[in-house]
Design a protein around this motif. Structure first.
Motif, PDB file in Angstrom:
ATOM      1  N   GLN A  11      23.456  41.436  26.503  1.00  0.00           N
ATOM      2  CA  GLN A  11      22.998  40.912  25.225  1.00  0.00           C
ATOM      3  C   GLN A  11      23.725  39.632  24.835  1.00  0.00           C
ATOM      4  O   GLN A  11      23.203  38.827  24.069  1.00  0.00           O
ATOM      5  CB  GLN A  11      23.172  41.972  24.122  1.00  0.00           C
ATOM      6  N   GLN A  12      24.943  39.469  25.343  1.00  0.00           N
ATOM      7  CA  GLN A  12      25.724  38.294  24.994  1.00  0.00           C
ATOM      8  C   GLN A  12      25.982  37.441  26.222  1.00  0.00           C
ATOM      9  O   GLN A  12      26.121  37.951  27.336  1.00  0.00           O
ATOM     10  CB  GLN A  12      27.068  38.698  24.365  1.00  0.00           C
ATOM     11  N   TYR A  13      26.047  36.132  26.000  1.00  0.00           N
ATOM     12  CA  TYR A  13      26.336  35.194  27.080  1.00  0.00           C
ATOM     13  C   TYR A  13      27.779  35.406  27.544  1.00  0.00           C
ATOM     14  O   TYR A  13      28.701  35.466  26.718  1.00  0.00           O
ATOM     15  CB  TYR A  13      26.145  33.763  26.578  1.00  0.00           C
ATOM     16  N   PRO A  14      28.010  35.549  28.855  1.00  0.00           N
ATOM     17  CA  PRO A  14      29.356  35.845  29.362  1.00  0.00           C
ATOM     18  C   PRO A  14      30.285  34.629  29.346  1.00  0.00           C
ATOM     19  O   PRO A  14      30.585  34.034  30.376  1.00  0.00           O
ATOM     20  CB  PRO A  14      29.081  36.322  30.793  1.00  0.00           C
ATOM     21  N   GLU A  15      30.751  34.267  28.166  1.00  0.00           N
ATOM     22  CA  GLU A  15      31.655  33.130  28.015  1.00  0.00           C
ATOM     23  C   GLU A  15      33.098  33.635  27.971  1.00  0.00           C
ATOM     24  O   GLU A  15      33.375  34.698  27.423  1.00  0.00           O
ATOM     25  CB  GLU A  15      31.328  32.365  26.734  1.00  0.00           C
ATOM     26  N   PHE A  16      34.007  32.869  28.550  1.00  0.00           N
ATOM     27  CA  PHE A  16      35.419  33.229  28.536  1.00  0.00           C
ATOM     28  C   PHE A  16      36.249  31.964  28.725  1.00  0.00           C
ATOM     29  O   PHE A  16      35.742  30.933  29.158  1.00  0.00           O
ATOM     30  CB  PHE A  16      35.736  34.238  29.646  1.00  0.00           C
ATOM     31  N   ASN A  17      37.517  32.070  28.393  1.00  0.00           N
ATOM     32  CA  ASN A  17      38.431  30.942  28.508  1.00  0.00           C
ATOM     33  C   ASN A  17      39.270  31.124  29.770  1.00  0.00           C
ATOM     34  O   ASN A  17      40.002  32.113  29.889  1.00  0.00           O
ATOM     35  CB  ASN A  17      39.334  30.871  27.269  1.00  0.00           C
ATOM     36  N   ILE A  18      39.160  30.189  30.714  1.00  0.00           N
ATOM     37  CA  ILE A  18      39.868  30.318  31.990  1.00  0.00           C
ATOM     38  C   ILE A  18      41.381  30.334  31.778  1.00  0.00           C
ATOM     39  O   ILE A  18      42.089  31.190  32.331  1.00  0.00           O
ATOM     40  CB  ILE A  18      39.479  29.174  32.947  1.00  0.00           C
ATOM     41  N   ARG A 152      26.463  40.606  40.034  1.00  0.00           N
ATOM     42  CA  ARG A 152      25.672  39.410  40.328  1.00  0.00           C
ATOM     43  C   ARG A 152      24.912  38.936  39.097  1.00  0.00           C
ATOM     44  O   ARG A 152      24.915  37.742  38.771  1.00  0.00           O
ATOM     45  CB  ARG A 152      24.692  39.692  41.473  1.00  0.00           C
ATOM     46  N   ARG A 153      24.273  39.855  38.398  1.00  0.00           N
ATOM     47  CA  ARG A 153      23.484  39.480  37.225  1.00  0.00           C
ATOM     48  C   ARG A 153      24.362  38.897  36.115  1.00  0.00           C
ATOM     49  O   ARG A 153      24.025  37.880  35.514  1.00  0.00           O
ATOM     50  CB  ARG A 153      22.734  40.699  36.688  1.00  0.00           C
ATOM     51  N   LEU A 154      25.492  39.545  35.872  1.00  0.00           N
ATOM     52  CA  LEU A 154      26.365  39.093  34.796  1.00  0.00           C
ATOM     53  C   LEU A 154      26.970  37.722  35.107  1.00  0.00           C
ATOM     54  O   LEU A 154      26.942  36.812  34.272  1.00  0.00           O
ATOM     55  CB  LEU A 154      27.489  40.115  34.572  1.00  0.00           C
ATOM     56  N   ILE A 155      27.491  37.560  36.310  1.00  0.00           N
ATOM     57  CA  ILE A 155      28.155  36.306  36.671  1.00  0.00           C
ATOM     58  C   ILE A 155      27.161  35.165  36.821  1.00  0.00           C
ATOM     59  O   ILE A 155      27.468  34.015  36.476  1.00  0.00           O
ATOM     60  CB  ILE A 155      28.975  36.506  37.962  1.00  0.00           C
ATOM     61  N   THR A 156      25.954  35.457  37.286  1.00  0.00           N
ATOM     62  CA  THR A 156      24.933  34.413  37.458  1.00  0.00           C
ATOM     63  C   THR A 156      24.582  33.742  36.131  1.00  0.00           C
ATOM     64  O   THR A 156      24.220  32.567  36.097  1.00  0.00           O
ATOM     65  CB  THR A 156      23.673  35.000  38.106  1.00  0.00           C
ATOM     66  N   MET A 157      24.707  34.484  35.031  1.00  0.00           N
ATOM     67  CA  MET A 157      24.393  33.925  33.720  1.00  0.00           C
ATOM     68  C   MET A 157      25.307  32.744  33.379  1.00  0.00           C
ATOM     69  O   MET A 157      24.944  31.872  32.583  1.00  0.00           O
ATOM     70  CB  MET A 157      24.520  35.014  32.640  1.00  0.00           C
ATOM     71  N   ASN A 158      26.509  32.716  33.959  1.00  0.00           N
ATOM     72  CA  ASN A 158      27.450  31.621  33.698  1.00  0.00           C
ATOM     73  C   ASN A 158      28.183  31.302  34.996  1.00  0.00           C
ATOM     74  O   ASN A 158      29.412  31.174  35.021  1.00  0.00           O
ATOM     75  CB  ASN A 158      28.443  32.027  32.598  1.00  0.00           C
ATOM     76  N   TRP A 159      27.408  31.150  36.090  1.00  0.00           N
ATOM     77  CA  TRP A 159      27.986  31.064  37.433  1.00  0.00           C
ATOM     78  C   TRP A 159      28.951  29.904  37.589  1.00  0.00           C
ATOM     79  O   TRP A 159      30.016  30.051  38.198  1.00  0.00           O
ATOM     80  CB  TRP A 159      26.866  30.945  38.472  1.00  0.00           C
ATOM     81  N   TRP A 160      28.618  28.750  37.057  1.00  0.00           N
ATOM     82  CA  TRP A 160      29.476  27.582  37.241  1.00  0.00           C
ATOM     83  C   TRP A 160      30.839  27.776  36.595  1.00  0.00           C
ATOM     84  O   TRP A 160      31.860  27.295  37.108  1.00  0.00           O
ATOM     85  CB  TRP A 160      28.799  26.319  36.711  1.00  0.00           C
ATOM     86  N   LYS A 161      30.889  28.476  35.470  1.00  0.00           N
ATOM     87  CA  LYS A 161      32.176  28.752  34.827  1.00  0.00           C
ATOM     88  C   LYS A 161      33.005  29.676  35.714  1.00  0.00           C
ATOM     89  O   LYS A 161      34.218  29.461  35.900  1.00  0.00           O
ATOM     90  CB  LYS A 161      31.929  29.404  33.458  1.00  0.00           C
ATOM     91  N   PHE A 163      32.682  29.937  38.932  1.00  0.00           N
ATOM     92  CA  PHE A 163      33.050  29.153  40.104  1.00  0.00           C
ATOM     93  C   PHE A 163      34.317  28.341  39.817  1.00  0.00           C
ATOM     94  O   PHE A 163      35.236  28.268  40.645  1.00  0.00           O
ATOM     95  CB  PHE A 163      31.896  28.223  40.488  1.00  0.00           C
ATOM     96  N   GLY A 164      34.375  27.751  38.626  1.00  0.00           N
ATOM     97  CA  GLY A 164      35.568  27.019  38.225  1.00  0.00           C
ATOM     98  C   GLY A 164      36.775  27.937  38.146  1.00  0.00           C
ATOM     99  O   GLY A 164      37.892  27.558  38.533  1.00  0.00           O
ATOM    100  N   LEU A 169      41.942  29.930  40.598  1.00  0.00           N
ATOM    101  CA  LEU A 169      42.702  30.992  41.273  1.00  0.00           C
ATOM    102  C   LEU A 169      43.091  30.571  42.686  1.00  0.00           C
ATOM    103  O   LEU A 169      44.217  30.840  43.138  1.00  0.00           O
ATOM    104  CB  LEU A 169      41.875  32.283  41.322  1.00  0.00           C
ATOM    105  N   VAL A 170      42.169  29.909  43.379  1.00  0.00           N
ATOM    106  CA  VAL A 170      42.484  29.405  44.720  1.00  0.00           C
ATOM    107  C   VAL A 170      43.629  28.404  44.648  1.00  0.00           C
ATOM    108  O   VAL A 170      44.564  28.442  45.466  1.00  0.00           O
ATOM    109  CB  VAL A 170      41.239  28.758  45.371  1.00  0.00           C
ATOM    110  N   GLY A 171      43.569  27.518  43.659  1.00  0.00           N
ATOM    111  CA  GLY A 171      44.624  26.528  43.491  1.00  0.00           C
ATOM    112  C   GLY A 171      45.976  27.180  43.232  1.00  0.00           C
ATOM    113  O   GLY A 171      47.000  26.762  43.790  1.00  0.00           O
ATOM    114  N   ILE A 172      45.976  28.205  42.386  1.00  0.00           N
ATOM    115  CA  ILE A 172      47.219  28.922  42.086  1.00  0.00           C
ATOM    116  C   ILE A 172      47.805  29.545  43.350  1.00  0.00           C
ATOM    117  O   ILE A 172      49.022  29.488  43.596  1.00  0.00           O
ATOM    118  CB  ILE A 172      46.970  30.007  41.018  1.00  0.00           C
TER     119      ILE A 172
END
Length: 217
Positions: A11-18, A152-161, A163-164, A169-172
């Motif tokens: 119901q909500q857009y999966p937004e979060f602060n990296i 897959r469904r949840l992450i696809t809604m904000n996939w680029w975020k 991915f970033g 995490l890879v950089g860390i």
């Protein structure tokens, strides 16, 4: 998860602060620094010994053991978040979910592999999209395919975020490698804890109902 809980999940857009998610991962680590480092060292030791002494069986050992060990990070993060006591043995509770986490990890790995063969990009998409596969398998009470599809469904809604987030995490962990590999004993658990922090944030409302999360006492 019931159908109502699943509906609530989307119901909500999966937004979060990296940055905040990394901070939470670090806070989780600071509550169990010695256990986190010791567990990571144990994983490296198992993988190293199997590579050097059981070369022909190292892949099999990785398939059968690694998913449950990875699940240990998520289960401990769940305990820390709920204020439940954590012991070193808590990291091995992933073996209580041995079947589901192995199948989830194996199927996602196969799909990612074939995705990479198919012009690389589909594999990258799935590698990010299946990030929550094991957490959903642990906490949703559903089967491996349903867990992967929820991820897959949840992450696809904000996939680029996401991915970033993965790139951060890879950089860390690259920094952890630079520090004579010793840094990985810290960066790897922090990374898994950060993934759990995002998972918990995005699924808290959907999994808050009485039968949403199985006990992991």
């Amino acid at each position: 998860m019931t159908e109502g809980q699943i509906e609530k999940l989307f119901q909500q857009y999966p937004e979060f602060n990296i940055q905040e998610s990394i901070r939470k991962g670090w806070e989780f680590f600071k509550t169990q620094p010695l256990n986190s480092v010791a567990f990571s060292l144990l994983i490296f030791t198992i993988q190293g010994l199997s590579t050097f002494y059981l070369d022909n069986y190292s892949l099999l050992i990785s398939i059968l053991i690694s998913p449950s060990l990875t699940a240990g990070y998520f289960l401990v993060a769940n305990r820390i978040s709920r204020g439940v006591e954590v012991e070193f043995s808590s990291y091995f509770e992933g073996f209580s979910y041995w079947g589901i986490v192995i199948v989830t990890s194996l199927i996602s790995g196969i799909l990612i592999f074939f995705g990479i063969l198919a012009l690389v990009l589909p594999g990258i998409y799935l590698a990010v999209a299946f990030m929550f596969g094991i957490p959903f398998a642990l906490f949703s009470g559903r089967d491996f395919w349903f867990s992967l599809e929820l991820s897959r469904r949840l992450i696809t809604m904000n996939w680029w975020k996401f991915f970033g987030f993965v790139l951060v995490l890879v950089g860390i962990n690259i920094v952890g490698i630079i520090v004579f590999f010793v840094g990985l004993l810290i960066t790897i658990p922090v990374s898994y804890y950060a993934i759990y922090a995002v998972f918990e944030e995005l699924t808290a409302d959907a999994l808050a109902e009485p039968k949403g999360i199985p006990e992991v006492e």
